[in-house]
Design a protein around this motif. Structure first.
Motif, PDB file in Angstrom:
ATOM      1  N   TRP A 143       0.857  -1.244  -0.439  1.00 52.00           N
ATOM      2  CA  TRP A 143      -0.103  -0.033   0.072  1.00 52.00           C
ATOM      3  C   TRP A 143       0.670   0.805  -0.028  1.00 52.00           C
ATOM      4  O   TRP A 143       1.962   0.919   0.196  1.00 52.00           O
ATOM      5  CB  TRP A 143      -0.415   0.103   1.034  1.00 52.00           C
ATOM      6  N   LYS A 144       0.669   2.402  -0.348  1.00 47.71           N
ATOM      7  CA  LYS A 144       0.867   3.336  -0.328  1.00 47.71           C
ATOM      8  C   LYS A 144      -0.035   4.455  -0.500  1.00 47.71           C
ATOM      9  O   LYS A 144      -0.971   4.578  -0.728  1.00 47.71           O
ATOM     10  CB  LYS A 144       1.871   4.138  -2.379  1.00 47.71           C
ATOM     11  N   SER A 145       0.545   5.884   0.099  1.00 45.87           N
ATOM     12  CA  SER A 145      -0.632   6.745  -0.165  1.00 45.87           C
ATOM     13  C   SER A 145      -1.084   7.315  -1.049  1.00 45.87           C
ATOM     14  O   SER A 145      -0.401   7.738  -2.036  1.00 45.87           O
ATOM     15  CB  SER A 145       0.186   8.261   0.957  1.00 45.87           C
TER      16      SER A 145
ATOM     17  N   ARG B 100       3.557   0.724   3.567  1.00 41.25           N
ATOM     18  CA  ARG B 100       3.086  -0.527   3.942  1.00 41.25           C
ATOM     19  C   ARG B 100       3.118  -1.551   3.517  1.00 41.25           C
ATOM     20  O   ARG B 100       2.233  -2.039   2.412  1.00 41.25           O
ATOM     21  CB  ARG B 100       2.465   0.063   5.325  1.00 41.25           C
ATOM     22  N   THR B 101       3.643  -2.753   3.437  1.00 42.07           N
ATOM     23  CA  THR B 101       3.488  -4.304   3.137  1.00 42.07           C
ATOM     24  C   THR B 101       3.250  -4.547   3.971  1.00 42.07           C
ATOM     25  O   THR B 101       3.516  -5.166   5.043  1.00 42.07           O
ATOM     26  CB  THR B 101       4.994  -4.314   2.378  1.00 42.07           C
ATOM     27  N   PHE B 102       1.537  -5.795   4.467  1.00 43.40           N
ATOM     28  CA  PHE B 102       1.331  -6.860   5.466  1.00 43.40           C
ATOM     29  C   PHE B 102       1.979  -7.882   4.424  1.00 43.40           C
ATOM     30  O   PHE B 102       1.344  -8.559   3.049  1.00 43.40           O
ATOM     31  CB  PHE B 102      -0.245  -6.674   5.123  1.00 43.40           C
TER      32      PHE B 102
ATOM     33  N   LEU C 170      -7.060   2.330   2.537  1.00 42.74           N
ATOM     34  CA  LEU C 170      -6.610   1.872   3.893  1.00 42.74           C
ATOM     35  C   LEU C 170      -6.860   3.473   4.461  1.00 42.74           C
ATOM     36  O   LEU C 170      -5.571   3.709   4.238  1.00 42.74           O
ATOM     37  CB  LEU C 170      -5.895   0.872   3.578  1.00 42.74           C
ATOM     38  N   SER C 171      -7.502   3.957   5.490  1.00 43.77           N
ATOM     39  CA  SER C 171      -7.362   4.738   6.453  1.00 43.77           C
ATOM     40  C   SER C 171      -6.994   4.845   7.862  1.00 43.77           C
ATOM     41  O   SER C 171      -7.137   3.208   8.419  1.00 43.77           O
ATOM     42  CB  SER C 171      -8.963   5.612   6.307  1.00 43.77           C
ATOM     43  N   TYR C 172      -6.483   5.385   8.258  1.00 42.18           N
ATOM     44  CA  TYR C 172      -5.834   4.993   9.878  1.00 42.18           C
ATOM     45  C   TYR C 172      -5.179   6.558  10.185  1.00 42.18           C
ATOM     46  O   TYR C 172      -5.378   7.206   9.717  1.00 42.18           O
ATOM     47  CB  TYR C 172      -4.684   4.311   9.590  1.00 42.18           C
ATOM     48  N   THR C 173      -5.932   6.859  11.166  1.00 43.68           N
ATOM     49  CA  THR C 173      -5.745   8.169  12.528  1.00 43.68           C
ATOM     50  C   THR C 173      -5.411   7.593  13.106  1.00 43.68           C
ATOM     51  O   THR C 173      -5.847   6.514  13.996  1.00 43.68           O
ATOM     52  CB  THR C 173      -6.788   8.831  12.682  1.00 43.68           C
ATOM     53  N   GLN C 174      -4.056   8.131  14.229  1.00 46.42           N
ATOM     54  CA  GLN C 174      -3.560   7.079  15.379  1.00 46.42           C
ATOM     55  C   GLN C 174      -3.349   8.550  16.493  1.00 46.42           C
ATOM     56  O   GLN C 174      -2.720   9.853  15.633  1.00 46.42           O
ATOM     57  CB  GLN C 174      -2.705   6.234  15.089  1.00 46.42           C
TER      58      GLN C 174
ATOM     59  N   VAL D 220      -3.335   9.407   7.389  1.00 50.55           N
ATOM     60  CA  VAL D 220      -3.512   9.372   6.293  1.00 50.55           C
ATOM     61  C   VAL D 220      -4.787   8.192   5.765  1.00 50.55           C
ATOM     62  O   VAL D 220      -5.252   7.344   6.344  1.00 50.55           O
ATOM     63  CB  VAL D 220      -1.939   8.965   5.853  1.00 50.55           C
ATOM     64  N   THR D 221      -4.023   8.156   4.142  1.00 50.97           N
ATOM     65  CA  THR D 221      -4.646   7.285   3.066  1.00 50.97           C
ATOM     66  C   THR D 221      -4.392   6.287   2.627  1.00 50.97           C
ATOM     67  O   THR D 221      -3.075   7.082   1.560  1.00 50.97           O
ATOM     68  CB  THR D 221      -6.114   7.701   2.933  1.00 50.97           C
ATOM     69  N   LEU D 222      -4.217   5.133   2.160  1.00 41.26           N
ATOM     70  CA  LEU D 222      -3.437   4.339   1.228  1.00 41.26           C
ATOM     71  C   LEU D 222      -4.416   4.119   0.604  1.00 41.26           C
ATOM     72  O   LEU D 222      -5.220   3.146   0.182  1.00 41.26           O
ATOM     73  CB  LEU D 222      -2.573   3.843   1.863  1.00 41.26           C
ATOM     74  N   GLU D 223      -3.700   3.242  -0.866  1.00 42.08           N
ATOM     75  CA  GLU D 223      -4.275   2.567  -2.089  1.00 42.08           C
ATOM     76  C   GLU D 223      -3.289   1.653  -2.084  1.00 42.08           C
ATOM     77  O   GLU D 223      -2.269   1.076  -2.261  1.00 42.08           O
ATOM     78  CB  GLU D 223      -4.555   3.491  -3.196  1.00 42.08           C
ATOM     79  N   LYS D 224      -4.285   0.081  -2.342  1.00 39.99           N
ATOM     80  CA  LYS D 224      -3.335  -0.988  -3.086  1.00 39.99           C
ATOM     81  C   LYS D 224      -2.787  -0.683  -4.199  1.00 39.99           C
ATOM     82  O   LYS D 224      -3.480  -0.257  -4.799  1.00 39.99           O
ATOM     83  CB  LYS D 224      -3.966  -2.363  -2.312  1.00 39.99           C
ATOM     84  N   VAL D 225      -1.851  -1.290  -4.204  1.00 38.39           N
ATOM     85  CA  VAL D 225      -0.466  -0.833  -5.777  1.00 38.39           C
ATOM     86  C   VAL D 225      -0.324  -2.381  -6.139  1.00 38.39           C
ATOM     87  O   VAL D 225      -0.087  -2.360  -7.088  1.00 38.39           O
ATOM     88  CB  VAL D 225       0.492  -0.225  -5.189  1.00 38.39           C
ATOM     89  N   ARG D 226      -0.781  -3.121  -5.248  1.00 40.90           N
ATOM     90  CA  ARG D 226      -0.354  -4.641  -5.783  1.00 40.90           C
ATOM     91  C   ARG D 226      -0.723  -5.939  -4.443  1.00 40.90           C
ATOM     92  O   ARG D 226      -0.372  -5.680  -3.259  1.00 40.90           O
ATOM     93  CB  ARG D 226       1.639  -5.088  -6.123  1.00 40.90           C
TER      94      ARG D 226
END
Length: 208
Positions: A42-44, A74-76, A181-185, A202-208
């Motif tokens: 995922w990337k912003s 971010r990689t899961f 994927l959005s998160y606040t912390q 921030v909000t991220l989008e899946k790139v692969r």
């Protein structure tokens, strides 16, 4: 010690193929529940905002609000399962988070951790460490949108951090969609002799 240098190329190929197939097979057998869509990279989408305490001599002054636009990757990855106290069954996804300043592309935050799913009790845990000698476990009800909060003993830190920049509370809200994927912390700190709310969003989008 035995080595593979005398094995024919075809045997090495077979061994490599066998090992490469092991992890996906394990992942397919595990039920990650609401965490399943996260597996991937995922990337912003747009810059996030980090509000942290300013350092001594900074433009905002010691303990002032230092506002830093950032982007992250971010990689899961599927990890493994575990059983606690012969009763609690868990499955885990490993993640790597790297955060960079928007203005100069310098990495200023690196985090390694696990998101952990308890299907029976419908709980999710975020267990992670950052290279500031701080580790956190946060927990909350499982879902596509969930808030994970550190319990009373959910924060571990070095004696230096306890004395100078202690983390008092931690809470994170995750919102998981098909491709975003959005998160606040918020981490409530006591630093420079006063309380400070360190926040990120921030909000991220899946790139692969």
């Amino acid at each position: 010690m035995k080595t593979f240098r005398h094995l024919p190329a075809i045997a090495l190929t077979a061994i490599t193929f066998s090992l490469s197939c092991t992890t996906p097979a394990i992942a397919q057998d595990l039920d990650f529940g609401p965490l399943q869509p996260l597996i991937g990279t995922w990337k912003s989408v747009t810059p996030g905002v980090d509000i942290a305490p300013g350092r001594t001599g900074s433009a905002v002054g010691e303990g002032g609000k230092a506002i830093e636009p950032y982007y992250e990757v971010r990689t899961f990855e599927a990890a493994a399962d575990a059983v606690n106290a012969s009763d609690q069954s868990l499955v885990a996804i490993y993640y790597k988070q790297e955060v960079f300043r928007q203005r100069d592309d310098a990495k200023f935050h690196d985090q390694r951790g696990y998101l952990i799913y308890d299907k029976k009790n419908q709980m999710v845990y975020n267990s992670f460490c950052v290279p500031r000698s701080v580790c956190i476990v946060a927990e909350g009800t499982a879902g596509v949108k969930m808030t994970l909060t550190a319990p009373q003993r959910g924060i571990a830190e070095s004696s230096y951090m306890s004395k100078n920049a202690t983390s008092q509370t931690y809470s994170m809200t995750l919102d998981i969609a098909a491709d975003t994927l959005s998160y606040t912390q918020t981490t409530q700190l006591n630093i420079y002799g006063k309380d400070f709310s360190h926040t990120e969003a921030v909000t991220l989008e899946k790139v692969r």
